[in-house]
Each structure stands twice: as C-alpha cells, then as structure tokens.
Design a protein around this motif. Sequence first.
Motif, short mmCIF file in Angstrom:
data_model
loop_
_atom_site.label_atom_id
_atom_site.label_comp_id
_atom_site.label_asym_id
_atom_site.label_seq_id
_atom_site.Cartn_x
_atom_site.Cartn_y
_atom_site.Cartn_z
N PRO A 57 0.81 -1.23 0.00
CA PRO A 57 0.00 0.00 0.00
C PRO A 57 0.84 1.27 0.00
O PRO A 57 0.54 2.24 -0.72
N TRP A 58 1.91 1.29 0.78
CA TRP A 58 2.75 2.51 0.82
C TRP A 58 3.54 2.69 -0.47
O TRP A 58 3.75 3.83 -0.92
N VAL A 59 3.96 1.57 -1.07
CA VAL A 59 4.65 1.68 -2.35
C VAL A 59 3.72 2.24 -3.42
O VAL A 59 4.09 3.11 -4.22
N ALA A 60 2.49 1.73 -3.44
CA ALA A 60 1.52 2.24 -4.41
C ALA A 60 1.20 3.71 -4.15
O ALA A 60 1.07 4.52 -5.08
N LEU A 61 1.06 4.08 -2.85
CA LEU A 61 0.79 5.48 -2.52
C LEU A 61 1.92 6.38 -2.98
O LEU A 61 1.69 7.45 -3.57
N TRP A 62 3.18 5.97 -2.74
CA TRP A 62 4.33 6.78 -3.18
C TRP A 62 4.45 6.82 -4.70
O TRP A 62 4.72 7.87 -5.27
N ARG A 63 4.24 5.67 -5.34
CA ARG A 63 4.47 5.60 -6.78
C ARG A 63 3.39 6.30 -7.57
O ARG A 63 3.68 6.97 -8.58
N TYR A 64 2.13 6.19 -7.15
CA TYR A 64 1.04 6.69 -7.98
C TYR A 64 0.41 7.98 -7.46
O TYR A 64 -0.47 8.53 -8.14
N LEU A 65 0.79 8.46 -6.28
CA LEU A 65 0.16 9.66 -5.75
C LEU A 65 1.18 10.70 -5.29
O LEU A 65 1.18 11.84 -5.77
N VAL A 66 2.08 10.30 -4.35
CA VAL A 66 2.99 11.29 -3.75
C VAL A 66 4.03 11.75 -4.76
O VAL A 66 4.26 12.97 -4.92
N ARG A 67 4.72 10.82 -5.41
CA ARG A 67 5.79 11.22 -6.32
C ARG A 67 5.29 12.03 -7.50
O ARG A 67 5.90 13.05 -7.86
N PRO A 68 4.16 11.65 -8.16
CA PRO A 68 3.67 12.55 -9.23
C PRO A 68 3.28 13.93 -8.71
O PRO A 68 3.54 14.95 -9.35
N GLY A 69 2.62 13.99 -7.52
CA GLY A 69 2.25 15.30 -6.97
C GLY A 69 3.46 16.16 -6.66
O GLY A 69 3.51 17.37 -6.96
N VAL A 70 4.47 15.55 -6.03
CA VAL A 70 5.69 16.31 -5.70
C VAL A 70 6.39 16.77 -6.96
O VAL A 70 6.92 17.89 -7.03
N SER A 71 6.45 15.90 -7.98
CA SER A 71 7.09 16.28 -9.24
C SER A 71 6.38 17.46 -9.89
O SER A 71 7.02 18.40 -10.38
N VAL A 72 5.03 17.40 -9.90
CA VAL A 72 4.27 18.50 -10.50
C VAL A 72 4.50 19.81 -9.74
O VAL A 72 4.72 20.87 -10.32
N VAL A 73 4.43 19.74 -8.39
CA VAL A 73 4.62 20.96 -7.58
C VAL A 73 6.02 21.53 -7.77
O VAL A 73 6.22 22.74 -7.91
N TRP A 74 7.05 20.64 -7.80
CA TRP A 74 8.42 21.11 -7.98
C TRP A 74 8.63 21.70 -9.37
O TRP A 74 9.27 22.74 -9.52
N ARG A 75 8.07 20.99 -10.40
CA ARG A 75 8.35 21.44 -11.77
C ARG A 75 7.61 22.72 -12.12
O ARG A 75 8.18 23.60 -12.79
N TYR A 76 6.36 22.86 -11.67
CA TYR A 76 5.55 23.99 -12.14
C TYR A 76 5.39 25.08 -11.09
O TYR A 76 4.77 26.11 -11.38
N LEU A 77 5.89 24.90 -9.85
CA LEU A 77 5.70 25.93 -8.82
C LEU A 77 7.01 26.31 -8.15
O LEU A 77 7.44 27.47 -8.21
N LEU A 78 7.66 25.35 -7.50
CA LEU A 78 8.84 25.69 -6.69
C LEU A 78 10.04 26.07 -7.55
O LEU A 78 10.74 27.05 -7.26
N ALA A 79 10.30 25.27 -8.59
CA ALA A 79 11.46 25.57 -9.42
C ALA A 79 11.34 26.92 -10.12
O ALA A 79 12.27 27.74 -10.08
N PRO A 80 10.18 27.26 -10.77
CA PRO A 80 10.09 28.61 -11.37
C PRO A 80 10.17 29.71 -10.33
O PRO A 80 10.80 30.75 -10.56
N ALA A 81 9.52 29.49 -9.15
CA ALA A 81 9.59 30.53 -8.11
C ALA A 81 11.02 30.72 -7.63
O ALA A 81 11.51 31.85 -7.44
N GLY A 82 11.76 29.61 -7.40
CA GLY A 82 13.15 29.73 -6.96
C GLY A 82 14.02 30.41 -7.99
O GLY A 82 14.85 31.27 -7.66
#
Length: 358
Positions: free
Chosen positions: A191-216
């Motif tokens: 369950p935790w592997v599926a949560l990280w693979r299909y929910l947390v990692r895509p969300g973190v990637s999207v937030v980093w790519r489209y929000l944090l990295a441009p802001a930084g």
Amino acid sequence: MELEEARAPGGEGCLVGVVRIPVKVVAVLVVLPLRVVWDLLVTFARMLNRNVLGPLGQGVRWFCERAVLPVLRGTGWLIGALFKLLFYWPWVGLWRYVVLPVGQAAYAYLLRPAGVGLWRYLLVPVWEYGLLPAGRGIARLLAGAVRYLLVLPGGALYRYVLAPVGHGLRWLARGFSAGVAWLAKAVFVWPWVALWRYLVRPGVSVVWRYLLAPAGRGVWSYLLVPLWRLVVGAWHIAGRVSRALGRGLVWLWRWGVVRPAGWVRRHVVTPVGNLLRAGWDVGRRAARAVHRQALAPAGRAVGEVWRASRLAVREARADVRRALFGGPPREPARSQARTLGSNRAAGDAPAPEISLQK
C-alpha cells in the motif's frame, strides 16, 4: 536606464528599480563610512606592523635565540647529565660488570649442565619408557569405547530419525515464513509503495516542476542576483570614494603643510641660519684675536719672572752645596751672562729692564 527597466514586460525592471534606490541610499549612508573606517584601520594596522610589531617581534626572536634558547639548551644538557649520572650509568655499570658476568657464569657452569643432565638422564627415559606407551594404550582403549558406544548408535539415530524429521520441519518453516512475508508485504509494504508511486511522487514532481522551481529561479534571478550586484557595486563605489578622500587628504597635507614648510626651510630658515652662522664665525674670530692680543704681554712678563725665579733657586742650591762640601766659589754658566738683580750682561750693553706692569 531605470525608466527602461521599469517599463520592461513582466515587472522585472520595476522590481530592480524599486530595490536599487534603497540600496544606493544604504550604500552612501552605511557602506561608505564603513569602507572609510575599514581603509583607515587597514592603513593603521600595516603601519603598526611595519614600525612596531615587526621590530618588536624581531627583537623578541633575537633575544630568544641569543639568550633564552642557549640557557634552555644548557639547562637541558645539565639535567640530562645529572639524570644519567644518578639513574642510568650506575645501573648500566651494575648490569654490565656485575649481573651479566655472574649470570653468564651461573648459566654456563651451573644451570646448563644441570638442565642437560636432568633432561637426558631423567625426563627423556621417563617419557620414552613410561608415559608414551601408557598414553598410547589409554588412547586406543578410549577410541574403541567411543566408537562402539557412541558413534555407531549416534549415526543410526541421525540417519533414520533426526534427518527425516529435520527435513520436514525445514519445509514447514519455509512455507510458514513465505506466507508471513507475503502477508507482511500485502499489509505494510505494497500500500505505501503504491501510494508513493502513484500519488505522492507525481504530486511532488508537478509541484516542484511547475511551482517551486520557477519561483526559486525567479527569486534567484530577479531578486537575489540584482541585489547582490547592487551591494557589490555599492562596495566598490564606496572604495573608490574612500580612496579619493584619502588622495584628497594626502594632497591637502602635501600642499598645505609639507610644501610650505619646505619652502620656508629653503628660502627663510636656511638663509637666516647661514647668516647667523657666518656672523657667529666672524665674531668668534674677532674675540679670539682680541683675547690673544690682550694676553700676549702678560704672558711674556710671566715667562721672564719664571726664568728669573729658576735662576735664583739654582744659585741658592749651589751656595748651600759649597757651604757644606767646600770648593772654590764659582758662578753658574748662565749667571755669568746675566746676574740676578743686574740689568747688564758680561761684555754687552745694558739689558732692558723687566717691567711686570707692561
């Protein structure tokens, strides 16, 4: 340039212009005095190091090398010599000339012959003819008893009872451990592997790519880098202003104090000094000439009186010698030319009279 940056699209130039004006004010009011104070401290420290600390350090080093280190070396050599004299050489002499010869003599003439005889005539026969055969017999008896009492029954028990039971237990343990592992993975890992693979990692990637990295990148490129460049520029400008102030002060000191003082020394003090020195030399020579002319007659009169006194004393000694030892009266050689109290020499015209007042 500030207006063009303020009109640039995206508000980047406006942000830089808004930040640049306070930075310039801070640079003029804060950074410039700090830079001036820093340059003064650096100049004072260099002068102090060159004129005070450097010679003082050389003097301390010279004193340590010429006075302290020889005393320490001499003290260390003396302590080492005393230590060797009291604690090393007596024990070395005792070991070399007493213990070692006695030990060598005792080993050569007492312990070695006794050990050889004991080994050859007592221990070797007892071992070869007593202990070694008895040990071999006991070993054979124990080996046979162990073989017929323990090895054969133990081998049969292991082969026909313990080995099959062990194989069955191992198969059961493997199956049980595999089931427990699958259950643990199904409950705690997948369950935790599926949560990280299909929910947390895509969300973190999207937030980093489209929000944090441009802001930084925006903060770094449009705020921190221009602010740092402005601070560095203000620091360099303050350094230039400080150097200009220093050069101005040096120029004022040179043209306000040094050059006027040099001109006064060359055109006023030096001519006046030369004139006073020339007047002093002329006055000193004139006073010396007047002094010599005033004292010359008195010196000649004193010389004449001194010579007349010497002649009188010589004649008195001659009269006393004649009165005591006898002898024909005769005048000294010089008294024949001129007698005391007479102004006439023998065969000459009257001599001029001596006047002390002249």
